[in-house]
Write an enzyme that holds these catalytic residues in place. Structure first.
Site: not given
Length: 413
Positions: A64, A117, A190, A215
């Site tokens: 982690r 978005y 972004d 993406k």
């Protein structure tokens, strides 16, 4: 290694994976998938703390906190964006949440692009405004003066997408960096829609950049992830704390491997995405059943000059308005075969989606109307297939739409 002596295409293929040239032991050309959850340590170290662990020196404790596969990816993503610090998350949304959370606290103010978005807008509203007491102002960031007018003394962050989803609107990154810094705030961008291959916001003055690695960076629609890159050491420390401890939301080793694999072909893919998208945009712009095309690579795009100034290419996403009601749009979409109806974007395969009923359905009708997200708006992620097949598929869709309209007209007569 001085990454500044390396071109983007080289960084995207090799950076972070096999940088050692002194070992006599055979090394993997491709970094292995380190699936272990924990690591054996050599002995007790009473003075050690989690923040002092150095993965680059092979100091690992728990996956982690850090993992060799993820560590390689984080170095590569930072280098590709021209930044110093990279952090990989389990999703793009997790990357955004962690970045905003590292920047603001209750009582602070955020100015954001009104054409973000839909999921990001919902997150800013329901999480930060309603639950965490952070005020958010949405503004048409195509106008830097409008952004400046929205800034308050308590503004800590400007949050932007460029191009936006789905209307492909742009904001002037350099101008907004000046607005943010004059106010003592940070600018976050972004950069998912065009990838670091075509745009590097940090070089234009942004303080932090985020991606949905799902993406273009991964590029094959088989991994979900997110990334943050910054040059700000303090901000990086806060984001890394949230990634490792505060939220524990890190990218898995397998997904890190998949993104590392994807970045190797990013330059090649982006060139083909752009080539095909421009051809599709030209085709759509000349079609009688299309009333508008939104793609910054077109000279008709109202911000084409800005796109040429701050981007080296225009990406593979576009949107357009059909001269049809919702029923006609459904006929058009239903006839397509090379453009499956699906959310997401940036994979090698072409996709099509209907923002009003899919990605932006969480917004109210009034909010969609205000943004210009109509029932006739269609968004396409243009893939790397042969352009002749893609254009033939669009012809199939338009034939179906024309047939449906003719039947409707005959019925009404």
């Amino acid at each position: 290694m001085d990454i500044h002596n390396k071109r983007f295409e080289t960084l995207s293929v090799t950076h972070g994976e096999h940088e050692s040239t002194t070992s006599d032991v055979a090394e993997d050309v491709v970094v292995p998938i380190h699936l272990t959850s924990t690591y054996a340590v050599g002995g007790l170290n009473p003075d050690a703390d989690l923040e002092s662990l150095n993965p680059d020196a092979g100091e690992y404790l728990y996956s982690r906190l850090s993992n060799p596969t993820r560590n390689a990816l984080e170095h590569r993503l930072a280098a590709m964006e021209g930044g110093e610090y990279g952090m990989a998350f389990a999703s793009g949304t997790a990357a955004i949440v962690s970045t905003v959370m590292a920047t603001v606290q209750p009582g602070d103010h955020v100015v954001a692009f009104d054409d973000l978005y839909g999921g990001t807008k919902t997150m800013l509203s329901r999480l930060f405004e309603e639950r965490l007491g952070v005020d958010v102002t949405l503004v048409d960031a195509r106008d830097p003066d409008a952004v400046a007018d929205a800034v308050r003394p308590e503004t800590e962050l400007l949050w932007m997408e460029t191009p936006t989803n789905p209307l492909m609107r742009l904001c002037d990154i350099a101008a907004l960096a000046d607005v943010a810094h004059d106010a003592g705030a940070l600018l976050g961008v972004d950069n998912t829609f065009v990838s670091p291959y075509f745009q590097q916001p940090l070089a234009l003055g942004a303080d932090v950049v985020v991606h949905s690695t799902t993406k273009y960076l991964n590029g094959h629609s088989d991994s979900v992830g997110g990334a943050v890159v910054t040059d700000d050491e303090t901000l990086a420390g806060e984001i890394r704390f949230l990634q490792q401890v505060g939220m524990g939301n890190m990218l898995s080793p397998f997904d890190a491997y998949m993104v590392l694999r994807g970045t190797k072909t990013l330059p090649l893919r982006m060139e083909r995405h752009q080539e095909n998208a421009l051809a599709v945009a030209d085709y759509l712009e000349s079609h009688d059943l299309v009333t508008a095309v939104h793609y910054p690579g077109l000279e008709s795009h109202p911000q084409h000059d800005l796109a040429k100034r701050q981007m080296s290419g225009y990406g593979g996403v576009l949107s357009f308005e059909l001269d049809a009601e919702l029923a006609g749009v459904e006929q058009f979409l239903g006839a397509l075969r090379e453009f499956p109806l699906a959310v997401s974007l940036g994979g090698v395969e072409s996709l099509v989606e209907h923002p009003a009923t899919m990605t932006h359905s969480p917004l109210t009708q009034a909010a969609r109307d205000e943004l210009g997200i109509t029932d006739s708006l269609v968004r396409m992620s243009v893939g790397v297939e042969h352009i002749a097949d893609l254009l033939a598929d669009l012809e199939r869709g338009f034939d179906a739409l024309e047939s449906a309209q003719e039947k409707t007209a005959a019925t009404s007569d």
